[in-house]
Enzyme design. Structure first.
Site, PDB file in Angstrom:
ATOM      1  N   SER A 220       0.848  -1.193   0.000  1.00 57.58           N
ATOM      2  CA  SER A 220       0.000   0.000   0.000  1.00 57.58           C
ATOM      3  C   SER A 220       0.887   1.248   0.000  1.00 57.58           C
ATOM      4  O   SER A 220       1.884   1.303   0.722  1.00 57.58           O
ATOM      5  CB  SER A 220      -0.933  -0.011   1.207  1.00 57.58           C
ATOM      6  N   ASP A 252      -5.836  -1.506   7.775  1.00 57.05           N
ATOM      7  CA  ASP A 252      -6.680  -2.527   8.414  1.00 57.05           C
ATOM      8  C   ASP A 252      -7.902  -2.820   7.536  1.00 57.05           C
ATOM      9  O   ASP A 252      -8.343  -3.967   7.424  1.00 57.05           O
ATOM     10  CB  ASP A 252      -7.143  -2.061   9.802  1.00 57.05           C
TER      11      ASP A 252
HETATM   12  N1  LIG Z   1      -6.185   9.682   1.484  1.00 58.08           N
HETATM   13  C1  LIG Z   1      -6.573   8.508   0.963  1.00 58.08           C
HETATM   14  N2  LIG Z   1      -7.563   8.483   0.047  1.00 58.08           N
HETATM   15  C2  LIG Z   1      -7.984   7.319  -0.494  1.00 58.08           C
HETATM   16  N3  LIG Z   1      -7.453   6.114  -0.191  1.00 58.08           N
HETATM   17  C3  LIG Z   1      -6.445   6.083   0.717  1.00 58.08           C
HETATM   18  C4  LIG Z   1      -5.961   7.271   1.347  1.00 58.08           C
HETATM   19  N4  LIG Z   1      -4.972   6.925   2.200  1.00 58.08           N
HETATM   20  C5  LIG Z   1      -4.854   5.567   2.099  1.00 58.08           C
HETATM   21  N5  LIG Z   1      -5.732   5.069   1.212  1.00 58.08           N
HETATM   22  C6  LIG Z   1      -5.910   3.662   0.815  1.00 58.08           C
HETATM   23  O1  LIG Z   1      -5.606   2.846   1.930  1.00 58.08           O
HETATM   24  C7  LIG Z   1      -4.570   1.930   1.600  1.00 58.08           C
HETATM   25  C8  LIG Z   1      -3.734   1.671   2.833  1.00 58.08           C
HETATM   26  O2  LIG Z   1      -3.183   2.895   3.261  1.00 58.08           O
HETATM   27  P1  LIG Z   1      -1.700   3.042   3.829  1.00 58.08           P
HETATM   28  O3  LIG Z   1      -0.712   2.737   2.759  1.00 58.08           O
HETATM   29  O4  LIG Z   1      -1.631   4.365   4.493  1.00 58.08           O
HETATM   30  O5  LIG Z   1      -1.684   1.849   4.886  1.00 58.08           O
HETATM   31  P2  LIG Z   1      -0.929   1.706   6.280  1.00 58.08           P
HETATM   32  O6  LIG Z   1       0.270   2.617   6.325  1.00 58.08           O
HETATM   33  O7  LIG Z   1      -0.706   0.267   6.462  1.00 58.08           O
HETATM   34  O8  LIG Z   1      -2.041   2.226   7.294  1.00 58.08           O
HETATM   35  P3  LIG Z   1      -2.371   1.739   8.788  1.00 58.08           P
HETATM   36  O9  LIG Z   1      -1.259   0.827   9.220  1.00 58.08           O
HETATM   37  O10 LIG Z   1      -2.481   2.997   9.574  1.00 58.08           O
HETATM   38  O11 LIG Z   1      -3.685   1.030   8.728  1.00 58.08           O
HETATM   39  C9  LIG Z   1      -3.819   2.580   0.450  1.00 58.08           C
HETATM   40  O12 LIG Z   1      -3.176   1.608  -0.354  1.00 58.08           O
HETATM   41  C10 LIG Z   1      -4.938   3.289  -0.302  1.00 58.08           C
HETATM   42  O13 LIG Z   1      -5.568   2.407  -1.202  1.00 58.08           O
END
Ligand SMILES: Nc1ncnc2c1ncn2[C@@H]1O[C@H](COP(=O)(O)OP(=O)(O)OP(=O)(O)O)[C@@H](O)[C@H]1O
Ligand SMILES: [Mg+2]
Length: 308
Positions: A220, A252
């Site tokens: 992600s 999550d």
């Molecule tokens: N601002 C946003 N708008 C739309 N989709 C988002 C946004 N931020 C994150 N996402 C979606 O959520 C997915 C997971 O986000 P991210 O990469 O931040 O995960 P993470 O760092 O593992 O988050 P966490 O561990 O806090 O749950 C991204 O791949 C994207 O598809």
């Protein structure tokens, strides 16, 4: 049924304050408590989607009881190991001047005998479930290869696993070959041992996470979207635009989506569409561990998958 594992849950406390001043008495304007922990969030989202789910892990003391009561109210089946020490609290101080300060407790020490009880429980539960989601950080006292052991046990019973953790827990867990691993860019780079400066470097690093046993790496990349990489497949989907309120817990939602896809036996494209739509919908709500399902459904039509 899906099994979610949360080794180090917390009561997530969100305080609101005008301004947080170091070294002074700070009076909070309001406080909101919710059960927290990545596995618990995944469980709450699956519950919202009417998917049968059992939550396990460690809970202790008054804080542990509070979490269990709240989770039961939301319809989640709880089967935690009750430990002697108190479950932690995580504090999030949101100030009117825009600063957000997080204060994270380490969490209770898990005794060797409590760890043993947990393994017994996990063996029983995994046999009744189709898949286990292993999310979040290790608790103090637990070895970094604990997720690896849980992945091996699941495989012995012919069950799949989703792994979403960081640092050494991730490195060790990968060796056991989870069905799907969900690193963000930072976690991917930790495992790779270097920054991924181009898409090629990112895809290489993702492929290196796979083995004969680990089928999918879902990387992600925040608001940009998500990659889904398998032995012969590399897909990308851009995240749809939403009114973003809180992106904590988007990962999550993605894990919950992958678990749903696994139950439905969906192919990789559909898996990615579901994960990107549900995690974008999650960004539009303040509460982590919650997905507006109508929005997620609408967004599924907007997500376009490209083969790389
Ligand atoms: N601002 C946003 N708008 C739309 N989709 C988002 C946004 N931020 C994150 N996402 C979606 O959520 C997915 C997971 O986000 P991210 O990469 O931040 O995960 P993470 O760092 O593992 O988050 P966490 O561990 O806090 O749950 C991204 O791949 C994207 O598809
Ligand atoms: Mg994450």
């Amino acid at each position: 049924m899906i099994l979610t594992v949360t080794l180090n849950p917390a009561i997530d406390k969100t305080y609101r304050v005008q301004e947080l001043v170091l070294g002074h008495v700070n009076r909070m304007k309001s406080i909101e408590n919710i059960p927290g922990g990545k596995g618990i969030n995944v469980g709450k989202i699956l519950c919202q989607c009417s998917c049968p789910v059992t939550a396990t892990g460690f809970l202790g003391g008054y804080t542990g009881r509070w979490i269990e009561e709240r989770l039961k109210e939301t319809g989640l089946v709880c089967d935690f190991v009750h430990i002697g020490a108190d479950t932690r609290c995580s504090m999030n101080v949101v100030a009117d001047n825009g600063y957000v300060t997080e204060i994270l407790e380490p969490g209770p020490w898990i005794k060797p005998e409590e760890r043993l009880v947990f393994f017994g429980k996990y063996r029983e539960l995994i046999q009744k479930c189709d898949l286990a989601v292993l999310s979040g950080s290790m608790a103090p006292g637990l070895a970094e290869d604990l997720y690896a052991d849980l992945i091996e046990i699941a495989r012995d019973f012919g069950k799949r696993t989703i792994l979403d953790t960081s640092a050494e827990g991730l490195v060790q867990g990968l060796k056991a070959g989870p069905w799907l691993v969900k690193p963000n860019r930072r976690e991917l780079e930790y495992v790779a041992g270097h920054r991924c400066r181009s898409q090629e470097e990112l895809l290489d690093a993702a492929r290196n996470m796979l083995s004969d046993r680990a089928e999918w790496a879902a990387v992600s990349v925040g608001e940009k979207g998500m990659y889904l990489v398998g032995a012969k497949t590399a897909l990308f989907a851009a995240a749809p635009k939403v009114d973003t309120v809180n992106t904590v817990g988007c990962g999550d939602s993605a894990c919950a989506a992958f678990a749903l896809s696994a139950l439905k036996n969906e192919g990789p494209k559909q898996m990615l569409v579901r994960a990107v739509a549900m995690s974008a919908a999650s960004a539009s709500t303040f509460e982590s561990g919650s997905v507006p399902l109508k929005l997620a459904q609408d967004l599924m039509d907007q997500v376009k998958v490209v083969s790389l």
